[in-house]
Design a protein around this motif. Structure first.
Motif, PDB file in Angstrom:
ATOM      1  N   LYS A   1       0.989  -1.251   0.118  1.00  0.00           N
ATOM      2  CA  LYS A   1       0.366   0.377  -0.285  1.00  0.00           C
ATOM      3  C   LYS A   1       0.860   1.425   0.523  1.00  0.00           C
ATOM      4  N   ILE A   2       0.391   2.612  -0.804  1.00  0.00           N
ATOM      5  CA  ILE A   2       1.046   3.691  -1.070  1.00  0.00           C
ATOM      6  C   ILE A   2       0.320   5.103   0.007  1.00  0.00           C
ATOM      7  N   GLY A   3       0.917   5.002   1.116  1.00  0.00           N
ATOM      8  CA  GLY A   3       0.243   5.930   2.194  1.00  0.00           C
ATOM      9  C   GLY A   3       0.845   7.105   2.199  1.00  0.00           C
ATOM     10  N   ILE A   4       0.285   8.234   2.473  1.00  0.00           N
ATOM     11  CA  ILE A   4       0.139   9.803   2.447  1.00  0.00           C
ATOM     12  C   ILE A   4       0.061   9.821   4.057  1.00  0.00           C
ATOM     13  N   VAL A   5       0.955  10.561   5.044  1.00  0.00           N
ATOM     14  CA  VAL A   5       0.521  10.586   6.028  1.00  0.00           C
ATOM     15  C   VAL A   5       1.037  12.689   6.550  1.00  0.00           C
ATOM     16  N   THR A   6       0.362  13.148   6.303  1.00  0.00           N
ATOM     17  CA  THR A   6       0.605  14.698   7.014  1.00  0.00           C
ATOM     18  C   THR A   6       0.867  14.795   8.498  1.00  0.00           C
ATOM     19  N   GLY A   7       2.268  15.590   8.862  1.00  0.00           N
ATOM     20  CA  GLY A   7       2.362  16.043   9.813  1.00  0.00           C
ATOM     21  C   GLY A   7       2.763  14.252  10.168  1.00  0.00           C
ATOM     22  N   GLY A   8       3.373  13.801   9.561  1.00  0.00           N
ATOM     23  CA  GLY A   8       4.302  12.581   9.964  1.00  0.00           C
ATOM     24  C   GLY A   8       5.338  12.422  10.627  1.00  0.00           C
ATOM     25  N   GLY A   9       5.871  13.638  10.709  1.00  0.00           N
ATOM     26  CA  GLY A   9       7.837  14.552  11.153  1.00  0.00           C
ATOM     27  C   GLY A   9       7.027  14.255  12.753  1.00  0.00           C
ATOM     28  N   SER A  10       6.619  14.172  13.331  1.00  0.00           N
ATOM     29  CA  SER A  10       6.757  14.680  14.201  1.00  0.00           C
ATOM     30  C   SER A  10       5.216  13.724  15.550  1.00  0.00           C
ATOM     31  N   GLY A  11       5.064  13.219  16.451  1.00  0.00           N
ATOM     32  CA  GLY A  11       3.634  13.483  17.362  1.00  0.00           C
ATOM     33  C   GLY A  11       2.603  12.148  16.903  1.00  0.00           C
ATOM     34  N   ILE A  12       1.672  12.199  16.709  1.00  0.00           N
ATOM     35  CA  ILE A  12       0.827  11.481  16.484  1.00  0.00           C
ATOM     36  C   ILE A  12       1.201  10.998  14.793  1.00  0.00           C
TER      37      ILE A  12
ATOM     38  N   ALA B   1       4.596   1.114   7.972  1.00  0.00           N
ATOM     39  CA  ALA B   1       5.407   1.016   7.280  1.00  0.00           C
ATOM     40  C   ALA B   1       6.144  -0.100   8.506  1.00  0.00           C
ATOM     41  N   ARG B   2       5.440  -0.389   9.113  1.00  0.00           N
ATOM     42  CA  ARG B   2       5.824  -1.371   9.991  1.00  0.00           C
ATOM     43  C   ARG B   2       4.733  -2.683   9.505  1.00  0.00           C
ATOM     44  N   GLN B   3       3.947  -2.246   9.203  1.00  0.00           N
ATOM     45  CA  GLN B   3       2.547  -2.790   8.628  1.00  0.00           C
ATOM     46  C   GLN B   3       2.865  -3.183   6.931  1.00  0.00           C
ATOM     47  N   GLY B   4       3.895  -2.748   6.990  1.00  0.00           N
ATOM     48  CA  GLY B   4       4.488  -3.391   4.571  1.00  0.00           C
ATOM     49  C   GLY B   4       4.184  -2.463   4.070  1.00  0.00           C
ATOM     50  N   ALA B   5       3.451  -0.531   4.509  1.00  0.00           N
ATOM     51  CA  ALA B   5       3.233   0.574   3.201  1.00  0.00           C
ATOM     52  C   ALA B   5       4.394   1.202   2.916  1.00  0.00           C
ATOM     53  N   ARG B   6       4.305   1.524   1.829  1.00  0.00           N
ATOM     54  CA  ARG B   6       5.409   1.836   1.242  1.00  0.00           C
ATOM     55  C   ARG B   6       4.613   4.013   2.028  1.00  0.00           C
ATOM     56  N   VAL B   7       5.531   4.421   3.285  1.00  0.00           N
ATOM     57  CA  VAL B   7       4.855   5.943   3.951  1.00  0.00           C
ATOM     58  C   VAL B   7       5.848   7.164   2.937  1.00  0.00           C
ATOM     59  N   PHE B   8       4.366   7.962   2.874  1.00  0.00           N
ATOM     60  CA  PHE B   8       5.017   9.579   1.840  1.00  0.00           C
ATOM     61  C   PHE B   8       4.794  10.633   3.263  1.00  0.00           C
ATOM     62  N   ILE B   9       5.256  10.986   3.752  1.00  0.00           N
ATOM     63  CA  ILE B   9       5.448  12.174   4.998  1.00  0.00           C
ATOM     64  C   ILE B   9       5.798  13.497   4.906  1.00  0.00           C
ATOM     65  N   PHE B  10       4.174  14.467   4.439  1.00  0.00           N
ATOM     66  CA  PHE B  10       4.434  15.395   4.082  1.00  0.00           C
ATOM     67  C   PHE B  10       4.140  16.553   5.421  1.00  0.00           C
ATOM     68  N   ASP B  11       5.374  16.838   5.269  1.00  0.00           N
ATOM     69  CA  ASP B  11       5.616  18.250   7.001  1.00  0.00           C
ATOM     70  C   ASP B  11       6.013  19.459   6.348  1.00  0.00           C
ATOM     71  N   ILE B  12       6.213  20.416   6.983  1.00  0.00           N
ATOM     72  CA  ILE B  12       6.762  22.144   7.375  1.00  0.00           C
ATOM     73  C   ILE B  12       7.746  21.433   7.573  1.00  0.00           C
ATOM     74  N   ASP B  13       8.512  20.911   8.567  1.00  0.00           N
ATOM     75  CA  ASP B  13       9.235  20.878   8.791  1.00  0.00           C
ATOM     76  C   ASP B  13      10.494  19.956   8.470  1.00  0.00           C
ATOM     77  N   ALA B  14      11.423  19.739   7.841  1.00  0.00           N
ATOM     78  CA  ALA B  14      12.777  19.103   7.047  1.00  0.00           C
ATOM     79  C   ALA B  14      13.113  18.141   7.927  1.00  0.00           C
ATOM     80  N   GLN B  15      13.543  18.778   9.144  1.00  0.00           N
ATOM     81  CA  GLN B  15      14.401  18.009  10.193  1.00  0.00           C
ATOM     82  C   GLN B  15      13.503  16.189  10.523  1.00  0.00           C
ATOM     83  N   GLY B  16      11.976  17.430  11.014  1.00  0.00           N
ATOM     84  CA  GLY B  16      11.175  16.134  11.628  1.00  0.00           C
ATOM     85  C   GLY B  16      10.782  15.363  10.540  1.00  0.00           C
ATOM     86  N   ALA B  17      10.435  15.664   9.735  1.00  0.00           N
ATOM     87  CA  ALA B  17      10.704  14.785   8.237  1.00  0.00           C
ATOM     88  C   ALA B  17      11.754  13.330   7.905  1.00  0.00           C
ATOM     89  N   ALA B  18      12.601  14.615   7.865  1.00  0.00           N
ATOM     90  CA  ALA B  18      13.885  13.373   7.696  1.00  0.00           C
ATOM     91  C   ALA B  18      14.244  12.082   9.078  1.00  0.00           C
TER      92      ALA B  18
END
Length: 258
Positions: free
Chosen positions: A7-18, A27-44
């Motif tokens: 599965k291909i998933g997008i998670v906004t605000g995926g660089g921190s918290g929830i 990702a642990r369940q097998g998806a490829r996750v694209f993290i959309f975030d304004i915080d480059a350091q947190g996303a990385a």
């Protein structure tokens, strides 16, 4: 159960918290996750942790309140991965204030991220899911959409809008095999919460943390992992009969606070 293999998933605000907890679990369940975030350091950092654990993740840096940036980001995911199976609209900001103490600038900021940001992602991802004739969308709502929370005027407004967008999206895309639900957490302990308390209650951090924890009848804040596990269920095939629903995850806050 609850596997997201291929599965291909997008998670906004995926660089921190929830959002980070959701991205990591997916990702642990097998998806490829694209993290959309304004915080480059947190996303990385979130991407690095997923990759170290053997998962697949990519960071896409953008401002979700800018539709042109969202359009380009979604096109990038589609070109890279070929499809978009899951969208988790998690990114958001909080605000303290009543109707007469909330400035126009602060109101617009909350609206642009919490409401327009969700709309922008829906606007760009739904055509992809329509073409595929499948998809799952999960929006991050809040108990503030259901009950009165003191000094949370703009935030409550924004989460009421998220609930409405969830119901409309679920109804409008039934024929395209697209499900849409939302989650309404009460207080969840994240680094954001710690920063929020430090900013708004300087010198009273321990007192306010205890007070906010005990506002849940269960006697504590939720954890990001608890919210992530509910998100996983709602985005998995096991929840294939569920759409147009909001799920409180609130330690009894809505129904037991009396």
């Amino acid at each position: 159960m609850f596997k997201l293999n291929n599965k291909i998933g997008i998670v906004t605000g995926g660089g921190s918290g929830i959002g980070k907890a959701i991205a990591g679990l997916f990702a642990r369940q097998g998806a490829r996750v694209f993290i959309f975030d304004i915080d480059a350091q947190g996303a990385a950092q979130a991407v690095a942790e997923i990759q170290v654990a053997g998962g697949q993740a990519d960071a896409v840096i953008l401002n979700i309140s800018n539709q042109a940036e969202v359009k380009a980001a979604v096109a990038q995911v589609k070109a890279t991965a070929g499809s978009i199976d899951i969208l988790v609209n998690n990114a958001g900001v909080a605000h303290v204030g009543t109707a007469d103490t909330t400035s126009e600038q602060d109101f617009d900021r909350v609206y642009s991220i919490n409401v327009k940001g969700v709309y922008n992602c829906l606007h760009e991802v739904l055509p992809v899911m329509k073409t595929q004739q499948h998809g799952v969308i999960l929006n991050m709502c809040s108990i503030a959409a259901w009950v009165g929370i003191t000094d949370r005027f703009a935030y409550s407004m924004s989460k009421g809008a998220v609930l409405g967008m969830t119901l409309s999206t679920a109804r409008d895309y039934l024929a395209h095999n697209i499900r849409c639900n939302c989650i309404s957490p009460a207080r969840v302990h994240t680094p954001f919460v710690d920063g929020f308390i430090a900013k708004n209650y300087p010198g009273r951090e321990a007192e306010m943390f205890d007070k906010l924890s005990k506002s849940q009848p269960i006697g504590r804040m939720g954890t990001t992992d608890e919210v992530a596990h509910l998100a996983l269920y709602l985005c998995s095939q096991e929840a294939g009969f569920i759409t147009g629903c909001d799920y409180p995850i609130d330690g009894g806050f809505i129904n037991l606070n009396n």
